[in-house]
Design an enzyme around this catalytic site. Structure first.
Site, mmCIF file in Angstrom:
data_model
loop_
_atom_site.group_PDB
_atom_site.id
_atom_site.type_symbol
_atom_site.label_atom_id
_atom_site.label_comp_id
_atom_site.label_asym_id
_atom_site.label_seq_id
_atom_site.Cartn_x
_atom_site.Cartn_y
_atom_site.Cartn_z
ATOM 1 N N ASP A 113 0.832 -1.207 0.000
ATOM 2 C CA ASP A 113 0.000 0.000 0.000
ATOM 3 C C ASP A 113 0.866 1.257 0.000
ATOM 4 O OD1 ASP A 113 -2.349 1.400 -0.031
ATOM 5 O OD2 ASP A 113 -2.766 1.167 2.098
ATOM 6 N N HIS A 172 2.571 3.526 -8.992
ATOM 7 C CA HIS A 172 2.450 2.089 -9.289
ATOM 8 C C HIS A 172 3.683 1.604 -10.057
ATOM 9 C CE1 HIS A 172 -1.485 2.094 -7.652
ATOM 10 N NE2 HIS A 172 -2.055 2.778 -8.620
ATOM 11 N N LEU A 226 11.609 -20.294 -4.940
ATOM 12 C CA LEU A 226 10.542 -19.472 -4.358
ATOM 13 C C LEU A 226 9.252 -19.596 -5.172
ATOM 14 C CD1 LEU A 226 9.629 -17.048 -2.474
ATOM 15 C CD2 LEU A 226 10.363 -15.566 -4.354
#
Ligand code: FPP
Length: 255
Positions: free
Chosen positions: A25, A42, A136
């Site tokens: 956020d 963004h 991962l």
């Protein structure tokens, strides 16, 4: 750099979180504070995605789950939705060679059919290309919310009961877990939220039951490896009791 190395030395590699979830956020506020457009925030946020993926992979963390786009995010102005969709698809495709080199596997969680065709093709392409990787696992939550997922799971379980394939007594916590988008993935040990808000925002509602929560005012584009390492150290200094007493969970002393 030296600061990061000092922090990395403090991490107990034998007690790493197996699964870290993140709520990314603060992109909009980061941009606004610089007099830039929200979209610039963004775009800058992609760099942080790269940094946390890299450190998770280097440390040997098994699962990293990112809240890239929530069900509620569809209600943002159309222009911002379009930009985010384009950006996420583009970023994944651009990073694909590096993800392959690092043995990272992409997994998509959410109502993927709602994603417009072009970014969806890039995302599913990356998922398919990395399907055999064993390092991962990077879970990307897209068009995802905890309530959406629980509703979908309930619907499927109810259909099985209605069709006589399942009895109500067979509905257990494990059965519910297996019907969620995260089926087969262990619950998050650590949930990190950047951007200063202290809430869960419909994220992994079932799975976060016992997650350690780490909230930081740092805006997502400013979140880097050093603060991620600090969050892991903070997590390692907590005592996870899962409803038990301190004495029950304390490591046994050698006689
Ligand atoms: C929240 O910031 C962030 C999002 C809704 C999108 C997260 C997307 C990225 C970091 C882009 C790249 C992602 C990937 C996975 C490649 P906000 O807009 O709510 O910020 P604000 O609270 O300051 O307005």
């Amino acid at each position: 750099m030296e600061h990061l190395e000092n922090l990395l030395r403090q991490i107990d590699m034998t007690r790493l979180p197996r699964h870290v979830a993140m709520i990314m956020d603060g992109n909009g506020r980061w941009a606004k504070s610089r007099g830039q457009r929200r979209s610039d925030g963004h775009t800058e946020g992609v760099g942080s995605v790269r940094r946390v993926t890299e450190l998770s992979s280097d440390l040997g963390i098994k699962y990293l789950t990112l809240y890239a786009f929530s069900t509620e995010n569809w209600n943002r102005p159309q222009e911002e939705v379009d930009l985010l969709m384009h950006l996420i698809g583009w970023a994944i495709e651009k990073e694909l060679p590096d993800l392959m080199r690092n043995n990272v596997r992409i997994h998509l969680l959410g109502d993927i059919d709602r994603i417009p065709e072009e970014p969806r093709a890039r995302l599913t392409g990356a998922r398919d290309a990395t399907a055999a990787n064993t390092g991962l696992q990077l879970n990307m939550c897209l068009s995802y919310s905890g309530r959406w997922e629980l509703t979908e799971a309930t619907r499927r379980i109810a259909a099985d009961v209605a069709a006589g394939r399942l009895s109500p007594e067979e509905i257990t916590e494990d059965l519910i877990s297996s019907h969620l988008a995260t089926g087969g993935i262990p619950d998050p040990d650590l949930l990190i939220r950047t951007g200063g808000e202290q809430r869960i925002s419909n994220y992994l509602l079932w799975q976060n039951a016992y997650s350690e929560l780490y909230f930081t005012p740092t805006l997502w584009p400013d979140f880097g490896k050093a603060e991620y390492a600090e969050a892991i150290i903070d997590y390692q200094n907590r005592e996870r009791r899962f409803g038990k007493t301190s004495e029950q969970v304390a490591p046994k002393q050698q006689a």
